[in-house]
Design a protein around this motif. Sequence first.
Motif, PDB file in Angstrom:
ATOM      1  N   GLU A 109       0.846  -1.179   0.000  1.00  0.00           N
ATOM      2  CA  GLU A 109       0.000   0.000   0.000  1.00  0.00           C
ATOM      3  C   GLU A 109       0.890   1.241   0.000  1.00  0.00           C
ATOM      4  OE1 GLU A 109      -4.205   1.019   0.615  1.00  0.00           O
ATOM      5  OE2 GLU A 109      -2.738   0.694  -0.953  1.00  0.00           O
ATOM      6  N   ARG A 155      -0.438  -3.588  -7.241  1.00  0.00           N
ATOM      7  CA  ARG A 155      -0.875  -2.635  -8.266  1.00  0.00           C
ATOM      8  C   ARG A 155       0.031  -2.764  -9.482  1.00  0.00           C
ATOM      9  NH1 ARG A 155      -4.218   1.428  -6.021  1.00  0.00           N
ATOM     10  NH2 ARG A 155      -4.132   1.509  -3.745  1.00  0.00           N
ATOM     11  N   TYR A 159      -0.736 -12.217  -6.249  1.00  0.00           N
ATOM     12  CA  TYR A 159      -0.983 -11.063  -7.101  1.00  0.00           C
ATOM     13  C   TYR A 159      -0.555 -11.319  -8.542  1.00  0.00           C
ATOM     14  CZ  TYR A 159      -1.144  -6.556  -9.253  1.00  0.00           C
ATOM     15  OH  TYR A 159      -1.431  -5.544 -10.126  1.00  0.00           O
ATOM     16  N   PRO A 208      -5.797  -6.616  -3.212  1.00  0.00           N
ATOM     17  CA  PRO A 208      -7.255  -6.761  -3.264  1.00  0.00           C
ATOM     18  C   PRO A 208      -7.945  -5.410  -3.436  1.00  0.00           C
ATOM     19  CG  PRO A 208      -6.473  -6.989  -1.015  1.00  0.00           C
ATOM     20  CD  PRO A 208      -5.248  -6.836  -1.862  1.00  0.00           C
ATOM     21  N   ARG A 267      -0.863  -4.450  -0.987  1.00  0.00           N
ATOM     22  CA  ARG A 267      -1.860  -4.334  -2.049  1.00  0.00           C
ATOM     23  C   ARG A 267      -1.127  -4.266  -3.378  1.00  0.00           C
ATOM     24  NH1 ARG A 267      -7.328  -1.958  -1.820  1.00  0.00           N
ATOM     25  NH2 ARG A 267      -6.702  -0.524  -0.187  1.00  0.00           N
ATOM     26  N   PRO A 316      -6.551  -3.497   1.896  1.00  0.00           N
ATOM     27  CA  PRO A 316      -5.244  -4.150   1.763  1.00  0.00           C
ATOM     28  C   PRO A 316      -5.065  -5.242   2.811  1.00  0.00           C
ATOM     29  CG  PRO A 316      -5.018  -1.996   2.788  1.00  0.00           C
ATOM     30  CD  PRO A 316      -6.443  -2.095   2.348  1.00  0.00           C
ATOM     31  N   ARG A 317      -4.114  -6.127   2.562  1.00  0.00           N
ATOM     32  CA  ARG A 317      -3.785  -7.183   3.510  1.00  0.00           C
ATOM     33  C   ARG A 317      -2.738  -6.691   4.500  1.00  0.00           C
ATOM     34  NH1 ARG A 317      -3.728 -12.320   0.814  1.00  0.00           N
ATOM     35  NH2 ARG A 317      -5.685 -12.563  -0.326  1.00  0.00           N
ATOM     36  N   VAL A 339      -5.527  -3.771  -9.561  1.00  0.00           N
ATOM     37  CA  VAL A 339      -5.409  -3.581  -8.112  1.00  0.00           C
ATOM     38  C   VAL A 339      -5.904  -4.846  -7.408  1.00  0.00           C
ATOM     39  CG1 VAL A 339      -6.116  -2.212  -6.113  1.00  0.00           C
ATOM     40  CG2 VAL A 339      -5.818  -1.105  -8.335  1.00  0.00           C
TER      41      VAL A 339
END
Length: 240
Positions: free
Chosen positions: A157, A167, A215, A196, A165, A200-201, A194
């Motif tokens: 993130e 991207r 991902y 999740p 996260r 975010p985790r 994106v």
Amino acid sequence: GLLMNSEFCSNNTVLAACGRAGYWQRALRCLLVGLLLLTAPGCNYMLLLGYLIGGPPQEEPQFEKETKKSMTDKDVRVAVVCYAPDDVKYKFENIDHIIAKCVTTQLANNKIDVIPYDEIRTWLDENPDWDTAVDIGAEFDVTYVVYVDVSDFSLYERDTNALMRGRCDAIVSVYEMETDGEGSRIFNRELNSVFPLEVPRSASDVSYDKFRMEYLRKLSDDIGRMFYPWHVGDQFSHTA
């Protein structure tokens, strides 16, 4: 004769078991759809009836919609190549090769005849001055080249290493090759992936390597669905 009878009985037993399994699967589907019909709004009846008859609906890939061509046609061969700028590769070593290999695997798993990426990477390593996707297409004598031009890639993130996260911002293009080794771009699509989507985790809940692989599977599917049919429900399996 005894052996043949034994094989015949064995095969019949398997067929009978398959038949029973198919019966119960159909019965379960009828039951589930029946329950849904009891609670569904009127306009959803036809959708559910279509599901009952033909299974989950499939979405036509964007490539086929826009070009009226298909990568699953007979005698079509595809190559995949990815470009990433130096600043992205500095943070994620070999990310261009990793994405290209994941996409190649995804296409192969969905009935597209694609050049094994190890062969393409060997050529790329031996020809560091390659210029365009058409160079790869001419070298490997393919019908189409899928070219993934990555501009940004990350697994955390923004502004924190405590949340994960994935991207990826990229342009996905397809070049159609001619018999003389020339080629032209026939498809161009912006990708903003994106994962999740919701939240975010926490980095304490999942290892870096596990999240990275999750991902990359999601990203390769985001790209791959541009080129092969996919079930509408599949999009919800990656949103959590």
